[in-house]
Scaffold this motif. Sequence first.
Motif, PDB file in Angstrom:
ATOM      1  N   ALA A 203       0.813  -1.214   0.000  1.00 36.71           N
ATOM      2  CA  ALA A 203       0.000   0.000   0.000  1.00 36.71           C
ATOM      3  C   ALA A 203       0.847   1.265   0.000  1.00 36.71           C
ATOM      4  N   ARG A 204       1.873   1.298   0.824  1.00 35.55           N
ATOM      5  CA  ARG A 204       2.704   2.498   0.904  1.00 35.55           C
ATOM      6  C   ARG A 204       3.379   2.786  -0.431  1.00 35.55           C
ATOM      7  N   GLN A 205       3.813   1.748  -1.121  1.00 38.77           N
ATOM      8  CA  GLN A 205       4.443   1.913  -2.432  1.00 38.77           C
ATOM      9  C   GLN A 205       3.448   2.480  -3.440  1.00 38.77           C
ATOM     10  N   ALA A 206       2.228   1.963  -3.443  1.00 41.77           N
ATOM     11  CA  ALA A 206       1.210   2.473  -4.360  1.00 41.77           C
ATOM     12  C   ALA A 206       0.850   3.922  -4.040  1.00 41.77           C
ATOM     13  N   LEU A 207       0.788   4.249  -2.751  1.00 43.61           N
ATOM     14  CA  LEU A 207       0.515   5.629  -2.362  1.00 43.61           C
ATOM     15  C   LEU A 207       1.571   6.571  -2.924  1.00 43.61           C
ATOM     16  N   ASP A 208       2.834   6.165  -2.831  1.00 47.86           N
ATOM     17  CA  ASP A 208       3.927   7.025  -3.289  1.00 47.86           C
ATOM     18  C   ASP A 208       3.967   7.128  -4.805  1.00 47.86           C
ATOM     19  N   LEU A 209       3.911   5.993  -5.499  1.00 48.41           N
ATOM     20  CA  LEU A 209       3.999   6.009  -6.956  1.00 48.41           C
ATOM     21  C   LEU A 209       2.767   6.656  -7.589  1.00 48.41           C
ATOM     22  N   GLY A 210       1.633   6.547  -6.908  1.00 43.42           N
ATOM     23  CA  GLY A 210       0.401   7.105  -7.457  1.00 43.42           C
ATOM     24  C   GLY A 210       0.093   8.509  -6.992  1.00 43.42           C
ATOM     25  N   GLY A 211       0.886   9.032  -6.034  1.00 39.05           N
ATOM     26  CA  GLY A 211       0.524  10.314  -5.458  1.00 39.05           C
ATOM     27  C   GLY A 211      -0.887  10.262  -4.897  1.00 39.05           C
TER      28      GLY A 211
ATOM     29  N   GLU B  54     -12.525  16.601  -1.185  1.00 39.37           N
ATOM     30  CA  GLU B  54     -13.223  17.864  -1.398  1.00 39.37           C
ATOM     31  C   GLU B  54     -14.552  17.670  -2.123  1.00 39.37           C
ATOM     32  N   THR B  55     -14.732  16.528  -2.764  1.00 40.58           N
ATOM     33  CA  THR B  55     -16.013  16.214  -3.403  1.00 40.58           C
ATOM     34  C   THR B  55     -16.976  15.554  -2.419  1.00 40.58           C
ATOM     35  N   GLY B  56     -16.493  15.321  -1.197  1.00 40.36           N
ATOM     36  CA  GLY B  56     -17.315  14.661  -0.202  1.00 40.36           C
ATOM     37  C   GLY B  56     -17.244  13.149  -0.262  1.00 40.36           C
ATOM     38  N   LYS B  57     -16.307  12.608  -1.035  1.00 44.04           N
ATOM     39  CA  LYS B  57     -16.174  11.162  -1.206  1.00 44.04           C
ATOM     40  C   LYS B  57     -14.828  10.693  -0.652  1.00 44.04           C
ATOM     41  N   ASP B  58     -14.639   9.365  -0.650  1.00 42.21           N
ATOM     42  CA  ASP B  58     -13.398   8.767  -0.164  1.00 42.21           C
ATOM     43  C   ASP B  58     -12.669   8.041  -1.286  1.00 42.21           C
ATOM     44  N   LEU B  59     -11.360   8.010  -1.173  1.00 42.13           N
ATOM     45  CA  LEU B  59     -10.524   7.133  -1.993  1.00 42.13           C
ATOM     46  C   LEU B  59     -10.079   5.984  -1.103  1.00 42.13           C
ATOM     47  N   TYR B  60     -10.253   4.760  -1.582  1.00 40.86           N
ATOM     48  CA  TYR B  60      -9.848   3.576  -0.844  1.00 40.86           C
ATOM     49  C   TYR B  60      -8.668   2.918  -1.549  1.00 40.86           C
ATOM     50  N   LEU B  61      -7.785   2.320  -0.761  1.00 40.92           N
ATOM     51  CA  LEU B  61      -6.650   1.579  -1.307  1.00 40.92           C
ATOM     52  C   LEU B  61      -6.537   0.248  -0.581  1.00 40.92           C
ATOM     53  N   PHE B  62      -6.530  -0.824  -1.365  1.00 42.65           N
ATOM     54  CA  PHE B  62      -6.261  -2.166  -0.850  1.00 42.65           C
ATOM     55  C   PHE B  62      -4.926  -2.616  -1.438  1.00 42.65           C
ATOM     56  N   GLY B  63      -3.913  -2.760  -0.592  1.00 46.86           N
ATOM     57  CA  GLY B  63      -2.592  -3.186  -1.043  1.00 46.86           C
ATOM     58  C   GLY B  63      -2.354  -4.663  -0.784  1.00 46.86           C
ATOM     59  N   GLN B  64      -1.364  -5.211  -1.495  1.00 43.85           N
ATOM     60  CA  GLN B  64      -0.989  -6.622  -1.355  1.00 43.85           C
ATOM     61  C   GLN B  64      -2.220  -7.530  -1.426  1.00 43.85           C
TER      62      GLN B  64
ATOM     63  N   ILE C  31      14.625 -10.318  -7.158  1.00 45.32           N
ATOM     64  CA  ILE C  31      13.750 -10.681  -6.043  1.00 45.32           C
ATOM     65  C   ILE C  31      13.310  -9.409  -5.338  1.00 45.32           C
ATOM     66  N   GLU C  32      12.000  -9.218  -5.249  1.00 43.84           N
ATOM     67  CA  GLU C  32      11.432  -8.034  -4.587  1.00 43.84           C
ATOM     68  C   GLU C  32      10.747  -8.468  -3.290  1.00 43.84           C
ATOM     69  N   ASP C  33      11.250  -7.994  -2.176  1.00 41.71           N
ATOM     70  CA  ASP C  33      10.644  -8.286  -0.875  1.00 41.71           C
ATOM     71  C   ASP C  33       9.562  -7.247  -0.613  1.00 41.71           C
ATOM     72  N   LYS C  34       8.301  -7.694  -0.551  1.00 43.20           N
ATOM     73  CA  LYS C  34       7.180  -6.788  -0.340  1.00 43.20           C
ATOM     74  C   LYS C  34       6.720  -6.746   1.114  1.00 43.20           C
ATOM     75  N   GLY C  35       7.428  -7.418   1.986  1.00 47.28           N
ATOM     76  CA  GLY C  35       7.035  -7.441   3.384  1.00 47.28           C
ATOM     77  C   GLY C  35       6.074  -8.570   3.691  1.00 47.28           C
ATOM     78  N   LEU C  36       4.923  -8.570   3.020  1.00 43.94           N
ATOM     79  CA  LEU C  36       3.936  -9.635   3.189  1.00 43.94           C
ATOM     80  C   LEU C  36       3.990 -10.648   2.056  1.00 43.94           C
ATOM     81  N   ALA C  37       4.890 -10.447   1.108  1.00 45.84           N
ATOM     82  CA  ALA C  37       5.011 -11.322  -0.053  1.00 45.84           C
ATOM     83  C   ALA C  37       6.409 -11.165  -0.648  1.00 45.84           C
ATOM     84  N   VAL C  38       6.745 -12.091  -1.533  1.00 42.20           N
ATOM     85  CA  VAL C  38       7.995 -12.011  -2.286  1.00 42.20           C
ATOM     86  C   VAL C  38       7.644 -12.135  -3.765  1.00 42.20           C
ATOM     87  N   ALA C  39       8.165 -11.227  -4.582  1.00 40.39           N
ATOM     88  CA  ALA C  39       7.918 -11.262  -6.020  1.00 40.39           C
ATOM     89  C   ALA C  39       9.230 -11.537  -6.748  1.00 40.39           C
ATOM     90  N   VAL C  40       9.176 -12.431  -7.721  1.00 35.80           N
ATOM     91  CA  VAL C  40      10.347 -12.761  -8.534  1.00 35.80           C
ATOM     92  C   VAL C  40      10.073 -12.277  -9.956  1.00 35.80           C
TER      93      VAL C  40
END
Length: 281
Positions: free
Chosen positions: A70-78, A88-98, A141-150
């Motif tokens: 999630a933190r990576q997506a937050l940063d790369l996506g701004g 400001e529109t009165g709505k929410d943005l949700y993020l589900f990571g990993q 090899i990418e260590d994602k904390g909760l997963a490993v990606a090759v």
Amino acid sequence: MEFTTARGEQRYAALVRAAAETVVGLDFDGTLSPIVDDPAQAHIHPDAGRVLTDLAAQVRAVAVITGRPARQALDLGGLEEVGNAIGETGKDLYLFGQYGNERWSSTHRRVIGPRPPAGLATFERELPRALRRVGAGDAWIEDKGLAVAVHTRRLPDAEAAFDRLLPALRELAAAHDLHVEPGKAVIEVRSPGVHKGQAVRTLAEELDAGGFLFAGDDLGDLEAFDAVRELGEAGLSTLLVCSSSEEESALIDLADVVVKGPDGVLELLEQLADDAASIRA
């Protein structure tokens, strides 16, 4: 956009009518950001923030559902800035990571997630030997904390390396009770039982959705497609969008609409926002 059937066009029209009750779920890589050799450089499409903010004003909620941390997506996506604009529109943005293991929203701005799965650390220690055994010792090899990606994208003949590696990683993952998720030139190993389909169901239930659109691009989005299809069978207005590319075609036959990469996804979302606004005017 290209509707795969006349029924897809009908589903789009129904979704426009149900826009105010609709949740829009979006994959990140290949859907909101281009596929690049270095995943750390997969920044969100430059028009995405504006389009998502305009869309949020017309729908119940917008959510990003990704295999990335999630933190990576937050940063790369701004996405924190996008969340501010959507707020400001009165709505929410949700993020589900990993794949749904982590949650964040523009209202509750803290990433919530579990501990790494049992067996993952041992799997990661044994991984280099497994890679060497199939001639893929230089895979990243990418260590994602909760997963490993090759990742095989940088290897010579990446497709052949992927094909050699997949059965080896499935065998090693099974020995540690872990789940294997193939993607575009990447194989991810994580805890079983959590996938994007669960994130779709959670959003639909918590937000009392009357419609659901999901856009994705590869095998990691299959469970989300299945969940949206089930919502449609239960009476919700739904639309399945495939962000197509030369590398991946697994979702084309399952989609109601096929678009060309992130450019096409954003064009569709912009059209949806305009059509929904016209109906409400």
